[in-house]
Design an enzyme around this catalytic site. Structure first.
Site, short mmCIF file in Angstrom:
data_model
loop_
_atom_site.label_atom_id
_atom_site.label_comp_id
_atom_site.label_asym_id
_atom_site.label_seq_id
_atom_site.Cartn_x
_atom_site.Cartn_y
_atom_site.Cartn_z
N ARG A 50 -45.93 68.02 0.26
CA ARG A 50 -45.20 66.90 -0.35
C ARG A 50 -44.67 67.30 -1.73
NH1 ARG A 50 -47.62 63.03 -2.88
NH2 ARG A 50 -49.42 62.98 -1.48
N TYR A 102 -19.00 53.63 1.42
CA TYR A 102 -20.01 53.67 2.46
C TYR A 102 -20.92 52.44 2.31
CZ TYR A 102 -24.16 54.82 5.03
OH TYR A 102 -25.23 54.74 5.88
N ASP A 174 -20.80 60.47 -4.21
CA ASP A 174 -21.26 60.63 -2.83
C ASP A 174 -20.33 61.66 -2.18
OD1 ASP A 174 -21.77 60.53 -0.11
OD2 ASP A 174 -22.02 58.34 -0.05
N LYS A 199 -24.75 64.91 7.48
CA LYS A 199 -23.34 64.99 7.86
C LYS A 199 -22.88 66.45 7.85
CE LYS A 199 -24.01 60.63 8.06
NZ LYS A 199 -23.71 59.68 7.02
C1 LIG Z 1 -24.35 58.73 6.36
C2 LIG Z 1 -23.92 58.48 4.98
C3 LIG Z 1 -24.85 58.11 4.01
C4 LIG Z 1 -26.31 57.84 4.33
O1 LIG Z 1 -27.00 58.98 4.71
P1 LIG Z 1 -28.19 58.98 5.82
O2 LIG Z 1 -28.48 60.42 5.96
O3 LIG Z 1 -27.66 58.32 7.04
O4 LIG Z 1 -29.32 58.20 5.21
C5 LIG Z 1 -24.38 57.94 2.72
N1 LIG Z 1 -23.07 58.12 2.40
C6 LIG Z 1 -22.16 58.49 3.32
C7 LIG Z 1 -20.73 58.68 2.93
C8 LIG Z 1 -22.56 58.68 4.63
O5 LIG Z 1 -21.63 59.02 5.54
#
Ligand SMILES: *Cc1c(COP(=O)(O)O)cnc(C)c1O
Length: 384
Positions: A50, A102, A174, A199
């Site tokens: 952890r 998002y 992001d 992603k």
């Molecule tokens: C999928 C996504 C998230 C969230 O991420 P997770 O891995 O699903 O928790 C945040 N921002 C964007 C632009 C995303 O496509």
């Protein structure tokens, strides 16, 4: 010596060949705990996974190098990483974010702001002046995406950094859709880069992970790292290993997806059943000039079509696709499509005729043909 290029760093995965066997692939360290030697010392300096695991540390070191960051930290999902960052908002703070973005991160900003006694302002992401106008003396955090999901409006990242820093706010980006292969966020003035590694970074729709990277090793960063270790939102070793494997082909996947998306955008730009194509790679996109400057190796595989029809028509088109799978998420090698307003629910401000595509690395001609046949089939079903 020149710096190792992005492609070489990815392909070799920042991997030191194992001295015993000479593995060309990194080993996976699945141990949750590490034994002390006869002197009572921890041989690798790690005591419990952890707090740190060799495979997770290797993935973090690789992402930090790719992002040009001093440090990166991985979390068990994108939103776990976002929660650790947004959770640093304090009573009396003000946070600024786009009106369309998002939706999961926006829901999180609303929840944390109300629980922590912070105030949130959501600006019109399509207006280039709106971000700076939303700032106040107590703005502590500015949260942006560029392009914006799912309208793919462009925010000028360097201008956002200048504005945020004029009130001493922390600029968070992001970058889930724009990993460092295309957008050098920290060089543009971003303070903390957030990515859903689920992603593009992993790219194979088989790992949930989140990442934060930064050059600002300040109190906020110490709090984030401490929060992750105390609340336990860490990434597992197997996931970290899969993520390293995915990262090895990141530039190839990103360029292939971007080329496919551009081909689709161009094909449907002047199509009878398509009202508008939303893709910053098109010269006709209002943010194209800025996008070209800050997306240096592709405009991503993400685009949306506003179809000529209502919500019912757009939903039917999505259902009639055969190669594009009707699934959430983005950035994988396989193409996906979603009727975004349905996914986001009754509070969504996304237009009802918008279909969001995450374009993968299949043959462009097959993808174009699939959208063509879905539009024709839907017209036959609903308009004949
Ligand atoms: C999928 C996504 C998230 C969230 O991420 P997770 O891995 O699903 O928790 C945040 N921002 C964007 C632009 C995303 O496509």
């Amino acid at each position: 010596m020149t710096d190792t290029s992005f492609d070489t760093l990815c392909a070799q995965a920042n991997h030191l060949v194992d001295p015993m066997y000479g593995d060309v692939v990194p080993a996976v360290h699945i141990s949750t705990t590490f034994a002390r030697n006869e002197q009572g010392e921890l041989p690798g300096g790690l005591r419990y996974s952890r707090y740190g695991n060799p495979t997770v540390l290797q993935a973090e070191a690789l992402i930090a190098k790719l992002d040009g960051a001093k440090e990166a930290r991985l979390f068990g999902s994108g939103l776990a990483a976002a929660a650790a960052l947004i959770g640093t908002l304090r009573n009396g703070d003000h946070v600024v974010a786009p009106r369309i973005m998002y939706h999961g991160a926006q829901d999180l900003i609303r929840k944390v702001a109300s629980e922590h006694g912070a105030e949130a302002t959501f600006f019109n992401q399509a207006n280039p002046q709106a971000l700076a106008k939303a700032l106040r003396p107590n703005t502590a955090m500015v949260w942006i995406e560029s392009p914006i999901n799912p309208t793919w409006d462009i925010i000028d990242i360097a201008a956002a950094a200048e504005a945020a820093h004029s009130v001493n706010a922390c600029l968070c980006l992001d970058a889930s859709v724009t990993p460092a292969v295309t957008t050098r966020a920290l060089d543009l003035g971003v303070d903390i880069v957030f990515q859903s590694a689920t992603k593009y970074l992993n790219g194979h729709s088989d790992v949930l992970a989140g990442c934060l990277s930064t050059n600002m090793l300040d109190d906020r960063w110490a709090e984030i790292v401490n929060d992750r270790n105390l609340t336990g939102g860490v990434l597992g070793a197997m996931e970290a290993w899969l993520l390293i494997r995915g990262l090895r082909t990141l530039p190839l996947r990103y360029r292939a997806a971007s080329a496919n998306a551009l081909a689709i955008a161009r094909h449907f730009e002047h199509h009878a059943v398509v009202e508008r194509v939303l893709y910053p790679g098109l010269e006709s996109h209002p943010g194209h000039a800025i996008a070209r400057g800050q997306m240096i190796d592709g405009f991503s595989g993400m685009l949306s079509l506003l179809v000529r029809g209502d919500t019912e028509f757009a939903r039917a088109v999505t259902r009639n696709l055969r190669i594009f799978l009707g699934a959430a998420s983005l950035g994988g090698v396989e193409s996906l499509a979603e009727h975004r307003a349905s996914v986001e629910g009754p509070n969504s401000v996304v237009p009802g005729n918008l279909i969001r595509f995450s374009v993968g690395i299949e043959a462009a001609a097959d993808l174009i043909h699939d959208i063509e046949q879905a539009l024709r089939k839907t017209e036959a079903e609903l308009r004949s």
